[in-house]
Design an enzyme around this catalytic site. Structure first.
Site, PDB file in Angstrom:
ATOM      1  N   ALA A  66       0.768  -1.485   0.372  1.00  0.00           N
ATOM      2  CA  ALA A  66       0.019  -0.008   0.077  1.00  0.00           C
ATOM      3  C   ALA A  66       1.033   0.984  -0.092  1.00  0.00           C
ATOM      4  O   ALA A  66       1.880   1.341   0.423  1.00  0.00           O
ATOM      5  CB  ALA A  66      -0.999   0.401   1.068  1.00  0.00           C
ATOM      6  N   GLY A 112      -0.367  -5.425   0.864  1.00  0.00           N
ATOM      7  CA  GLY A 112      -2.006  -5.306   0.574  1.00  0.00           C
ATOM      8  C   GLY A 112      -1.409  -5.560  -1.013  1.00  0.00           C
ATOM      9  O   GLY A 112      -2.602  -5.793  -1.349  1.00  0.00           O
ATOM     10  N   GLU A 115      -2.418  -9.384   0.290  1.00  0.00           N
ATOM     11  CA  GLU A 115      -3.481  -9.124   0.097  1.00  0.00           C
ATOM     12  C   GLU A 115      -4.447  -9.165  -1.023  1.00  0.00           C
ATOM     13  O   GLU A 115      -5.634 -10.167  -0.846  1.00  0.00           O
ATOM     14  CB  GLU A 115      -4.008  -8.224   0.917  1.00  0.00           C
ATOM     15  CG  GLU A 115      -3.320  -8.723   2.405  1.00  0.00           C
ATOM     16  CD  GLU A 115      -3.414  -6.801   3.889  1.00  0.00           C
ATOM     17  OE1 GLU A 115      -4.034  -7.366   4.387  1.00  0.00           O
ATOM     18  OE2 GLU A 115      -2.653  -6.160   3.495  1.00  0.00           O
ATOM     19  N   GLU A 135       4.225  -6.020   7.583  1.00  0.00           N
ATOM     20  CA  GLU A 135       4.057  -4.699   8.005  1.00  0.00           C
ATOM     21  C   GLU A 135       4.004  -4.376   9.450  1.00  0.00           C
ATOM     22  O   GLU A 135       4.212  -4.261   9.399  1.00  0.00           O
ATOM     23  CB  GLU A 135       2.149  -5.037   8.078  1.00  0.00           C
ATOM     24  CG  GLU A 135       1.538  -4.328   6.567  1.00  0.00           C
ATOM     25  CD  GLU A 135       1.343  -5.749   6.117  1.00  0.00           C
ATOM     26  OE1 GLU A 135       0.178  -5.519   4.711  1.00  0.00           O
ATOM     27  OE2 GLU A 135       1.641  -7.008   6.599  1.00  0.00           O
TER      28      GLU A 135
END
Length: 260
Positions: A66, A112, A115, A135
């Protein structure tokens, strides 16, 4: 909606959606997530689109995470809202699309990005792919479904280790873990996913959509997947595709499914 961060191409019933932010290694920002939601919804409603391929531009990255600059100074409430909105707009949305979505993981799929790949119905990786959820090295946890989907796909112990160490695994390890279905040379990635898409398109779109619902039901709290399967199985009998499929079988010919 203007497509600033993605490229959409159509070929033989397959729509390829490419996240195109190469200077940011295709990192997901708010704008990209909104674009993906808008256009994936359009593709899911398009009867001429039988499969969707999701990938990243270039050979370095599928999605390298992200865009941290957008939320580095968020409060706890803002962080929770970010995760909730992202899951609703994109990650849960992709998982529940009736059109099969295949992630073509080329290069890094981190945070992300992994994900997003995990929210797709299955994954193909190039042999240079690297995957991880880093993360915890930033003082946060995966917030776009990573803690849930990774454990579902590779098991609790392996998921715990990947998340706690914030480490990466290579493509072959991902295949051994069951995180990806196939690993192919980078040069063969396009041909591989088009071959698989072609196989999918030979089958009933209606039945595939109902199969997606049934499989997903097993992973939803308070939902009995067996009961959903029974209901979706019964619904198939009322479709034109079922009549065509069974008639073609009895007549010893290939079916021509109308998707109805």
């Amino acid at each position: 909606m203007e497509t600033k961060n993605i490229i959409i191409e159509h070929e033989k019933g397959t729509a390829t959606v490419t996240i195109n932010r190469p200077d940011k290694l295709n990192a997901l920002n708010k704008e990209t997530i909104e674009e993906l939601h808008f256009w994936l919804k359009k593709l899911d409603e398009n009867e001429n689109v039988k499969t969707v391929i999701l990938t990243g531009s270039g050979e370095k990255a599928f999605v390298a995470g992200a865009d941290i600059s957008e939320f580095a100074h968020f409060s706890d409430k803002e962080g929770a809202l970010l995760a909730a909105k992202g899951q609703d707009l994109l990650f849960n949305f992709v998982e529940n699309m009736k059109t099969p979505v295949i992630a073509a993981v080329n290069g890094f799929a981190l945070g992300g990005g992994l994900e997003l790949a995990m929210s797709c119905h299955f994954r193909i990786a190039s042999d240079n792919a690297k995957m991880g959820l880093p993360e915890t090295s930033l003082g946060v946890i995966p917030g776009y479904g990573g803690t849930q989907r990774l454990a579902q796909l590779i098991g609790k112990g392996r998921a715990m280790e990947m998340i706690m160490t914030a480490g990466m695994i290579d493509a072959q390890t991902a295949k051994d873990f069951g995180l990806v279905n196939h690993v192919v040379p980078q040069a063969d990635l396009f041909a591989t996913y088009m071959t698989i898409a072609d196989k999918i398109q030979r089958n009933s779109p209606v039945a595939i959509a109902k199969a997606i619902e049934a499989v997903n039901a097993n992973y939803k709290d308070g939902v009995n997947g067996f009961e959903v399967e029974i209901r979706k199985f019964g619904e198939c009998f009322a479709t034109a595709d079922f009549r065509e499929g069974t008639t073609a079988f009895l007549e010893k010919r290939k079916p021509e499914f109308a998707g109805k």
